[in-house]
Every structure is written in structure tokens, then in C-alpha cells.
Design a protein around this motif. Sequence first.
Motif, PDB file in Angstrom:
ATOM      1  N   ALA A   1       4.082  -2.776  -7.021  1.00 21.08           N
ATOM      2  CA  ALA A   1       3.432  -4.030  -7.373  1.00 21.08           C
ATOM      3  C   ALA A   1       1.704  -3.730  -7.139  1.00 21.08           C
ATOM      4  O   ALA A   1       1.182  -4.006  -8.313  1.00 21.08           O
ATOM      5  N   LEU A   2       1.342  -3.327  -6.132  1.00 18.41           N
ATOM      6  CA  LEU A   2      -0.284  -3.108  -5.689  1.00 18.41           C
ATOM      7  C   LEU A   2      -0.584  -1.886  -5.860  1.00 18.41           C
ATOM      8  O   LEU A   2       0.284  -1.084  -5.090  1.00 18.41           O
ATOM      9  N   PRO A   3      -1.839  -1.530  -6.088  1.00 19.68           N
ATOM     10  CA  PRO A   3      -2.296  -0.184  -6.036  1.00 19.68           C
ATOM     11  C   PRO A   3      -2.305   0.049  -4.340  1.00 19.68           C
ATOM     12  O   PRO A   3      -2.745  -0.842  -3.758  1.00 19.68           O
ATOM     13  N   LEU A   4      -2.535   1.313  -4.158  1.00 21.76           N
ATOM     14  CA  LEU A   4      -2.584   1.603  -2.562  1.00 21.76           C
ATOM     15  C   LEU A   4      -4.105   1.066  -2.111  1.00 21.76           C
ATOM     16  O   LEU A   4      -4.082   0.727  -1.093  1.00 21.76           O
ATOM     17  N   SER A   5      -5.179   1.286  -2.916  1.00 24.50           N
ATOM     18  CA  SER A   5      -6.481   0.607  -2.283  1.00 24.50           C
ATOM     19  C   SER A   5      -6.271  -0.867  -1.898  1.00 24.50           C
ATOM     20  O   SER A   5      -6.904  -1.367  -0.842  1.00 24.50           O
ATOM     21  N   ASP A   6      -5.501  -1.731  -2.801  1.00 26.01           N
ATOM     22  CA  ASP A   6      -5.306  -3.131  -2.281  1.00 26.01           C
ATOM     23  C   ASP A   6      -4.596  -3.054  -0.871  1.00 26.01           C
ATOM     24  O   ASP A   6      -4.677  -4.008  -0.179  1.00 26.01           O
ATOM     25  N   LEU A   7      -3.565  -2.310  -0.711  1.00 26.94           N
ATOM     26  CA  LEU A   7      -2.587  -2.293   0.245  1.00 26.94           C
ATOM     27  C   LEU A   7      -3.373  -2.059   1.497  1.00 26.94           C
ATOM     28  O   LEU A   7      -3.186  -2.741   2.645  1.00 26.94           O
ATOM     29  N   LEU A   8      -4.170  -1.141   1.437  1.00 29.58           N
ATOM     30  CA  LEU A   8      -5.223  -0.632   2.524  1.00 29.58           C
ATOM     31  C   LEU A   8      -6.340  -1.639   2.864  1.00 29.58           C
ATOM     32  O   LEU A   8      -6.247  -2.006   4.143  1.00 29.58           O
ATOM     33  N   ASP A   9      -6.531  -2.348   1.799  1.00 25.23           N
ATOM     34  CA  ASP A   9      -7.525  -3.414   2.041  1.00 25.23           C
ATOM     35  C   ASP A   9      -6.953  -4.676   2.864  1.00 25.23           C
ATOM     36  O   ASP A   9      -7.289  -5.140   3.840  1.00 25.23           O
ATOM     37  N   LEU A  10      -5.731  -4.992   2.588  1.00 22.14           N
ATOM     38  CA  LEU A  10      -4.843  -6.151   3.062  1.00 22.14           C
ATOM     39  C   LEU A  10      -4.626  -5.573   4.678  1.00 22.14           C
ATOM     40  O   LEU A  10      -4.579  -6.335   5.542  1.00 22.14           O
ATOM     41  N   LEU A  11      -4.056  -4.173   4.654  1.00 18.68           N
ATOM     42  CA  LEU A  11      -3.640  -4.027   6.027  1.00 18.68           C
ATOM     43  C   LEU A  11      -4.920  -4.003   7.257  1.00 18.68           C
ATOM     44  O   LEU A  11      -4.784  -4.471   8.134  1.00 18.68           O
ATOM     45  N   SER A  12      -5.871  -3.454   6.613  1.00 20.20           N
ATOM     46  CA  SER A  12      -7.170  -3.266   7.602  1.00 20.20           C
ATOM     47  C   SER A  12      -7.629  -4.606   7.922  1.00 20.20           C
ATOM     48  O   SER A  12      -8.190  -4.966   9.017  1.00 20.20           O
ATOM     49  N   ALA A  13      -7.798  -5.761   6.844  1.00 15.75           N
ATOM     50  CA  ALA A  13      -8.184  -7.034   7.406  1.00 15.75           C
ATOM     51  C   ALA A  13      -6.998  -7.574   8.275  1.00 15.75           C
ATOM     52  O   ALA A  13      -7.330  -8.261   9.309  1.00 15.75           O
ATOM     53  N   ALA A  14      -5.697  -7.375   7.992  1.00 13.97           N
ATOM     54  CA  ALA A  14      -4.745  -8.245   8.878  1.00 13.97           C
ATOM     55  C   ALA A  14      -4.955  -7.512  10.422  1.00 13.97           C
ATOM     56  O   ALA A  14      -4.485  -8.261  11.331  1.00 13.97           O
ATOM     57  N   GLN A  15      -5.161  -6.337  10.605  1.00 15.20           N
ATOM     58  CA  GLN A  15      -5.238  -5.473  11.677  1.00 15.20           C
ATOM     59  C   GLN A  15      -6.623  -5.418  12.225  1.00 15.20           C
ATOM     60  O   GLN A  15      -6.870  -5.029  13.536  1.00 15.20           O
ATOM     61  N   GLY A  16      -7.606  -6.156  11.796  1.00 20.39           N
ATOM     62  CA  GLY A  16      -8.719  -6.027  12.021  1.00 20.39           C
ATOM     63  C   GLY A  16      -9.645  -4.466  12.203  1.00 20.39           C
ATOM     64  O   GLY A  16     -10.122  -4.023  13.049  1.00 20.39           O
ATOM     65  N   LEU A  17      -9.228  -3.551  11.307  1.00 15.89           N
ATOM     66  CA  LEU A  17      -9.777  -2.114  11.333  1.00 15.89           C
ATOM     67  C   LEU A  17     -10.526  -1.983  10.171  1.00 15.89           C
ATOM     68  O   LEU A  17     -10.684  -2.586   9.060  1.00 15.89           O
ATOM     69  N   ASP A  18     -11.506  -1.132  10.293  1.00 15.26           N
ATOM     70  CA  ASP A  18     -12.337  -0.485   9.388  1.00 15.26           C
ATOM     71  C   ASP A  18     -11.712  -0.070   8.106  1.00 15.26           C
ATOM     72  O   ASP A  18     -10.879   0.824   8.127  1.00 15.26           O
ATOM     73  N   SER A  19     -12.115  -0.639   6.839  1.00 13.13           N
ATOM     74  CA  SER A  19     -11.321  -0.178   5.566  1.00 13.13           C
ATOM     75  C   SER A  19     -11.423   1.299   5.517  1.00 13.13           C
ATOM     76  O   SER A  19     -10.514   2.054   4.970  1.00 13.13           O
ATOM     77  N   ALA A  20     -12.725   1.649   5.355  1.00 14.51           N
ATOM     78  CA  ALA A  20     -12.904   3.094   5.071  1.00 14.51           C
ATOM     79  C   ALA A  20     -12.514   4.003   6.081  1.00 14.51           C
ATOM     80  O   ALA A  20     -11.647   4.971   5.742  1.00 14.51           O
ATOM     81  N   GLU A  21     -12.079   3.575   7.344  1.00 16.89           N
ATOM     82  CA  GLU A  21     -11.628   4.509   8.539  1.00 16.89           C
ATOM     83  C   GLU A  21     -10.310   4.448   8.140  1.00 16.89           C
ATOM     84  O   GLU A  21      -9.409   5.712   8.020  1.00 16.89           O
ATOM     85  N   LEU A  22      -9.463   3.261   7.811  1.00 16.74           N
ATOM     86  CA  LEU A  22      -8.244   3.540   7.592  1.00 16.74           C
ATOM     87  C   LEU A  22      -7.792   4.127   6.394  1.00 16.74           C
ATOM     88  O   LEU A  22      -6.901   5.047   6.194  1.00 16.74           O
ATOM     89  N   THR A  23      -8.565   4.211   5.170  1.00 16.40           N
ATOM     90  CA  THR A  23      -8.138   4.949   3.988  1.00 16.40           C
ATOM     91  C   THR A  23      -8.483   6.324   4.258  1.00 16.40           C
ATOM     92  O   THR A  23      -7.513   7.217   3.837  1.00 16.40           O
ATOM     93  N   ALA A  24      -9.429   6.890   4.953  1.00 19.79           N
ATOM     94  CA  ALA A  24      -9.560   8.157   5.365  1.00 19.79           C
ATOM     95  C   ALA A  24      -8.250   8.789   6.228  1.00 19.79           C
ATOM     96  O   ALA A  24      -7.966   9.847   6.195  1.00 19.79           O
ATOM     97  N   ALA A  25      -7.717   7.879   6.964  1.00 21.77           N
ATOM     98  CA  ALA A  25      -6.733   8.225   7.811  1.00 21.77           C
ATOM     99  C   ALA A  25      -5.282   8.484   7.029  1.00 21.77           C
ATOM    100  O   ALA A  25      -4.423   8.981   7.404  1.00 21.77           O
ATOM    101  N   ALA A  26      -5.282   7.425   6.011  1.00 17.96           N
ATOM    102  CA  ALA A  26      -3.800   7.202   5.570  1.00 17.96           C
ATOM    103  C   ALA A  26      -3.777   8.156   4.232  1.00 17.96           C
ATOM    104  O   ALA A  26      -2.503   8.690   3.828  1.00 17.96           O
ATOM    105  N   LEU A  27      -4.798   8.898   3.601  1.00 17.77           N
ATOM    106  CA  LEU A  27      -4.652   9.402   2.498  1.00 17.77           C
ATOM    107  C   LEU A  27      -3.981  10.999   2.557  1.00 17.77           C
ATOM    108  O   LEU A  27      -3.018  11.256   1.670  1.00 17.77           O
ATOM    109  N   PRO A  28      -4.161  11.561   3.899  1.00 21.26           N
ATOM    110  CA  PRO A  28      -3.165  12.870   4.090  1.00 21.26           C
ATOM    111  C   PRO A  28      -1.907  12.625   4.284  1.00 21.26           C
ATOM    112  O   PRO A  28      -1.122  13.279   3.750  1.00 21.26           O
TER     113      PRO A  28
END
Length: 510
Positions: free
Chosen positions: A466-493
Motif C-alpha cells: 500500500a505505501l512506498p518504502l520511503s513512507d514506511l521508513l519515515d513512519l518507523l523513524s518517527a515512531a522510534q525516535g530515530l534519524d530517518s536518513a540513518e534508518l534508510t541507509a541501514a534498511a536498504l541493504p
Amino acid sequence: MLIVAGLPIVSTNTPLPDLSDDVCARLREAFRRTGYDADGVVDALGGAAHTALGRGEPEPARRASLDAGDLGVFIRLFLLGLAEPEKAVSSAFAPLTADDAVAAGILRAVGDEFRAALDIRPHGDDDGSWWVVSDLDADMLGHVVPEDHVLGVGHASLSLIRATSRRPVGTLLDLGTGNGVQALHATRHAQRVTATDVSARALALAAGTFRLNELEVELLRGEWFAPVARRRFDQVVCNPPFVVGPPRVDYTYRDSGLAGDDASALVVRQLPSFLNDGGTGQLLASWLHRNGEDWGDRVSRWLPPETDAWFVQRDVADPGLYVGTWLRDEGIDPRSPEGRAKAAAWLDWFTENDVQGIGFGFVTLRRANGQTPTVVCEDLRQAYDDPLGPEAANWLDRVEWLRTHGDNVLDVAFRVPDTVLLERVDSPGDEGWETTVRRLHRTDGPGWQHEVDELTTRLLAGCRGALPLSDLLDLLSAAQGLDSAELTAAALPIVRELVRHGMLVPGSPQ
């Protein structure tokens, strides 16, 4: 029509059979009349006796064959290695006479009886049955097989059959065809099949296999890729002489004369240059495990530029076990003086070359001209039932999809297929049960498994297309209090790896 070209077919050790068009036509008529095919043999023996035969227990099959008439004669001759009287042989082989079968090298006379001189047995797939011509093994012969022995359909052949993609292609090369079984399967999905071998005897028996099955295959003789120099194919399949050890040739079906894993390296290095753009190659291979060297680094160095490659390691053998297995393969008792001497020389070579183990597995290659290649080496030693061929083809598709999309995967809505499950292992703690292992398990194909952390499981829980990966990562970073860019860099591999293994499926871009 059968085309045979190349060097003159001359065997140095044993007489070549005369499996002419006429002989094969009459033999095929006898086989069809008696029902000597894959289903007919199972029906005649029954499931229990057929299974027992596969375990090396022939007596139940012999007893069952006594009620099978002419079909039972073929079962006892070719599958059990028993002698049959002239009257029974004449009845079963008609319209091929017993004398003609002897003259052709199919049977041999022993007093007033006849025994098989070749191994001719049914081999089937989901779409039908063929007959495969090969030499009798050591048990049937009662002695060690000769150097130019042509092996039957063994475990290695069957594993390559299951690991080969069957998508339609125009041209296919079976390099080192042996008895021709890989080419048989290739005729199901390739418009034109070429088969090569260095062994004159192998080509003669493969020619018999193709004539018997009324198949058109181009047969060429020569070493490695020399017979098809300057030609290209849509697909290449190869079951090379991959036995690892000193540079010698005891048996042409398994020994290359090259040291160590150089035979596998040679095929991997040269095969891509014989592929059309986008063409694929699949082969069995062995590689050395040496102290202080990663096996993946070793095999990756074999690759030419611009070649996608997937090395799948199915097993790693201890050198002592490896040597004993191959000595028994040639009918030599490892406890005999000959066996001890051969084992000593073999193991000395392993010691001198610092070999800790011998890896074995499948290699899938693709010619990817002008593109950055993807090279993956991974273990797949767990048991699984599904054939690897469709998975290999899909793996290449997924690699191409990832290459095409690059960082745009963030714009894709992914979903987790229904065949992927999340397994948890909980252990007791001070505050009750605590999850210590989270494991993704794909229940189809080769059954891939990935251990993941809690953040990854939360991300995958949102992957419902339903949602693109970028939106899911933004929602997860907000919910966990994490930096979105760092979370994205870790998730992509992690995402890319799961896509390669078919555990995340791309949906429509958002």
C-alpha cells in the motif's frame, strides 16, 4: 537427424557399440511394445520393490519382474544385471534379433544366455520418458571400470537437471554431454541443442541416446569450448569433470587433468564469452577451501568482467571423506593396497596445498554487457524439495530489477509474500518470555531464512503493497525516535537482500 562432427570417433580402450539408426529403430519398437519406460517399470515392479531397487536391494524387483513378461526381461537385463535365456531375449527384443543386439554391442553372449553389455534404462520427467544409454557400472561389470567409462544418470546429473532453468531459448550448448541426459532435458525448452564431449565413447553412447529417442542434436568432439569456437548460445549447461585433486586423469567423466579446482575455474572463466547478450549458463562446480581464504573470494576471482554470478554452496566435504567417496566411485576399496596408495597421494596433495575442505554446488552465470555485475556467493546446505532451476531464473530477474531501479526502490510499495513466515524463539527471562531470535523463513523454493532484528520486523509488517518504502521508513523513524536518513541507509541493504531472495515482492510504484 543426428549430426556428428569434429575429430574421428576412435576409442582407445573398448570397442564402440554400433547404435545405428536401424538398430535404434528396432530397439525402440521393442521398448514401446513391452512398455519399457519410466512409468511401465514402476507399474511392473510396484512401489515397494521399485523403492528397494533404488536402495540397492534388487531381490524384490527380481521377484516382481517374473510376472512382467517381456518387460520383465528388460528389467532383469538392464536394471538388475542378470542373465536371460535366448528364447526370452528373442521374444523381448523382437524385431531386433539377439544376434543383432550382440553385434551392436547391446548384449553379450555368455554360454547359452545373454547379459547386458550396455546400461539402457528409462529416465523420465513430468512430460514423458526417454531411454538413456551408458556403460555398466563396476557392480554390474564385476571389476573396476575403464578410463573411458560413460557414467549413467547419477546424483550429480539429477541435481544439475533440477538446477537448470527451463525457460524457452533458441540455442543451448551441453558442454561435456556424457550420456546425453542434460541434452535430453534441454530439448524440452531449446529450439536447437548442441552437445560436445572430449570422449569418443561418450559421443557414441550419446548418439545412441538421441537416436533411440528420435531427437535432433548436433554432436561435436573436442576439449572444453574448442568445438564451438566463435559461436554463441542463449544457454549453456555443463556438468564438467569437477573432481578436485592432483592433475591426473583416471576417468574422463570426472577427471580433467587440471590441478585442484582449475577445471571449474576454466568453465566459469570461459563460459560467458560463449553466451549471447543476456544469455545464461548453469553448471556444477567444486572449489577449494584453503586456510585463511574465503571461498567466495576465491570463486569470484574466476569471473570475467560484466558477468552476473550466483554461487550456491550445497556441501563442504572433509578431504578424507572426499577421497574415500571417489575411490569407492571407481570401485576401489580404500582398505586395499591400491586404495591406500591412491588415498595417500591424494591426501598428500591436499596437505601440500593447504586444503581444509572441498566445496560443491551450483553456479548460475549471465552475460551482462555494459552493466555493473552482481556477484553473490552463499551457502544453501539445508535440505529442500523444490528444484533450484526456477529459483535461479527468478534470482536473475530480481537482480535485473534491482539494477534497473537502483535507489528508486524507496518509491516502490513492497509486500511480503504469503509464503514468507516470521518465526520467533523465546527464552525465559526475569520479566517472562523474551524474544531472542526473529527469523524470516520462506517456505517455498530453497527455503531461504534470514535472522532479523525488531526494527526490521516492524518495517516488514507495513509492507502490504500500500505505501512506498520511503513512507514506511519515515513512519518507523518517527515512531522510534530515530534519524530517518540513518534508518534508510541501514534498511536498504536488507531490503535488497530480501528482494534477491524473493522474500519481498515489489508492487506498483507510488
